[in-house]
Each structure stands twice: as C-alpha cells, then as structure tokens.
Scaffold this active site. Sequence first.
Site, PDB file in Angstrom:
ATOM      1  N   LYS A 136       0.806  -1.235   0.000  1.00 23.54           N
ATOM      2  CA  LYS A 136       0.000   0.000   0.000  1.00 23.54           C
ATOM      3  C   LYS A 136       0.834   1.278   0.000  1.00 23.54           C
ATOM      4  O   LYS A 136       0.427   2.268  -0.588  1.00 23.54           O
ATOM      5  CB  LYS A 136      -0.938   0.020   1.217  1.00 23.54           C
ATOM      6  N   ASP A 181      -9.809   2.663   2.130  1.00 26.77           N
ATOM      7  CA  ASP A 181      -9.794   2.126   3.497  1.00 26.77           C
ATOM      8  C   ASP A 181     -10.297   3.165   4.502  1.00 26.77           C
ATOM      9  O   ASP A 181     -10.895   2.812   5.518  1.00 26.77           O
ATOM     10  CB  ASP A 181      -8.375   1.719   3.907  1.00 26.77           C
TER      11      ASP A 181
END
Length: 296
Positions: free
Chosen positions: A78, A114
């Site tokens: 990420k 997220d």
Amino acid sequence: MMGIPEHWRIDGETRVVGIIGDPVSHSLSPPMHNAAFAHYGMNWCYLPFPVSPSLLPDAIRGLRALGVVGVNVTIPHKEPVLPLLDEVEEEAKMIGAVNTIHIVEGKCLGYNTDVSGFREALRSEARFVPTGRRVAVLGAGGGARAVCAAVAREGAEEVIILNRTLARARRLADDLARLFPQVRFFFLPLEGKQVKELLPSCDLVVQATSLGMKGEGSPLQDPTVFHEGMVVVDLVYHPPETPFLRMARERGAKTVNGLSMLVYQGARSFEIWTGRPAPIAVMKQVVGLWAHQREE
Ligand code: NAP
C-alpha cells in the site's frame, strides 16, 4: 443447443479487476466482488494476483499492458506502490497509502478507500463516532495510516500509535500531526509499561498489524487493558475472531472484526471501477456466509 452456464462466461469481452498483495490467498475480495458482478449480470471478473515486493514495479507495468481495469492493493504494497502510479487522489497522497488502482487510458490512478471503509464500519457495527475520543492504533503500516486518518478527520482528541518498529510509528505520527494539527498524536513501542497505563483510558482500540491472520499471535498479551464500554476493532478478518479480538470480547469490550470494513472499502473500489453503486447487501451476504462457514 444448451445455453452457456453463467459461470463459464469468461470471454473476449470480460473486463478484469483483481487484487495484488503478498499473500493474497486468504483474501475474501474475489468472492465478494465476483458476487457483486454476478448480481448485476456484468461480464467482469475479479482475480487474485500474488506479487512479491521485488516484482511490484513489473506487476504495475503488467497491469497496464494487459488492459486490466483496476486492482485492490493489499499488504505489503500500500505504501511502496505510490511512486509507481501516474496520479494519486488527494486523500491517498495525504496519508501515503493506496489500496485501489484504476487504470484509465493506460494511466494508473491511485485511491484510498480504506479511510471511508473504516469510518462506515465503525458507524454501522459499533455506532461509534470518534469526535472528542481517545484512540489507540496498533500498527503503523498502510491499514494503520487509513485508520489514523479516519479518526483524525472525525475529530478524535488524541491518537496513540503503537508499533513494533518505533521509527515507523514516529513517521506516521509526524505525517498526521502535520495534516491534523488539532489532534494530539503520540507514538509508543508495542511492548512496555506505558501500554498498560494508557490503553485502559482509550475509548477505541484498533488492531492494524498483520498479526492474527493465521489465527495465531496477538500484538498485546495483557487482557486487563480491555474493559466494558470500550470499542475494539481488528482489521484482520481471517479468522473472523482473532486471538486479540477474543481477549477483548471476554473482557466485556464491544468487538468488531475486519469484515465490515472489507465490505465498505470494497464497495467504494467497485464504484470507482464500474461507475455503478455497489450492491452492499450482496457483498455483506457473501462475507457473512464465509464467516459462518469458518465458524462451523
Ligand atoms: P503493512 O503495511 O504491511 O503493515 C503491517 C503492520 O503489521 C506493521 O505495523 C508491522 O510492524 C506490523 N507487524 C507485522 N508483523 C508483526 C509482528 N510479528 N509483530 C508486531 N507487528 C507486526 O500491512 P497493512 O496493509 O497495514 O495491513 C495490516 C493488516 O490489516 C493486514 O492483516 C490486512 O489484511 C488488514 N487490513 C484489513 C482491511 C479490511 O478491509 N478489513 C483493510 C486494510 C488492512 P513493523 O512496522 O514493525 O513491521
């Protein structure tokens, strides 16, 4: 002639999305997204792509070359994926983590779903709003970055970041303190007596390390830090109840596993790729069925 069964339907028109990570074999995103495509009768397919860290640049080039529509990005890519992308939306750039890539006309665009996924999960599962609250986050990777940004954006008063590698916790606290100057950020090692002193005073504790994914290990060993009235979230969803979450539940805390966040972050990725509202009820049903199967 017999009709072609729906599940044989991959053909020259099929649009491909997927997930890159290391590991990805545990991921529930493939069944969740494939159920959403089937619900709408869309000729789309979601695939797992295991990508080791050294091959990440090749993987990104490969996605462009193969005409893949987009991918989710999971552990441990990420943060390292950011410099490999052509454009990154403001929120993802700010927090330094991307979990969704959309490839448009050969350009890789990065997003972070997220943050909204965590916020929605907290609201829907625990009716918890972080405004004015004290929050502890265990971990300092991509997931922890999103959690810290979500609670800071909602006006948390204080965020304590605990991580095995202290320098990484410090970097996260410094980055977020610049973005959210009204929030107090602290960082601590995972082990130590300050943990025992500070954690019980938190309203929300979020487990955002990768520990517990194999059903073993917990970043905290002392159950007495948990108590009734506290909300405890584990981003890990495989298994549905990690040793960490079980410990918190047994002490009377309200516990939330990572399944709900998985659904809400996935719903926004679905919308980015397809331009259609995600069938959230279908996606929840798939992850719910899966969790039920695991418990049997
Ligand atoms: P990441 O960027 O690779 O970060 C991993 C974190 O775990 C780091 O803080 C790392 O600490 C810590 N860690 C790893 N092994 C450890 C160990 N043995 N002891 C203590 N700490 C350890 O990963 P991520 O993307 O943040 O993901 C973390 C977890 O959250 C994964 O399980 C992922 O599946 C989950 N997640 C779930 C959702 C959801 O939708 N439910 C969304 C995001 C993430 P160091 O810095 O010391 O290495």
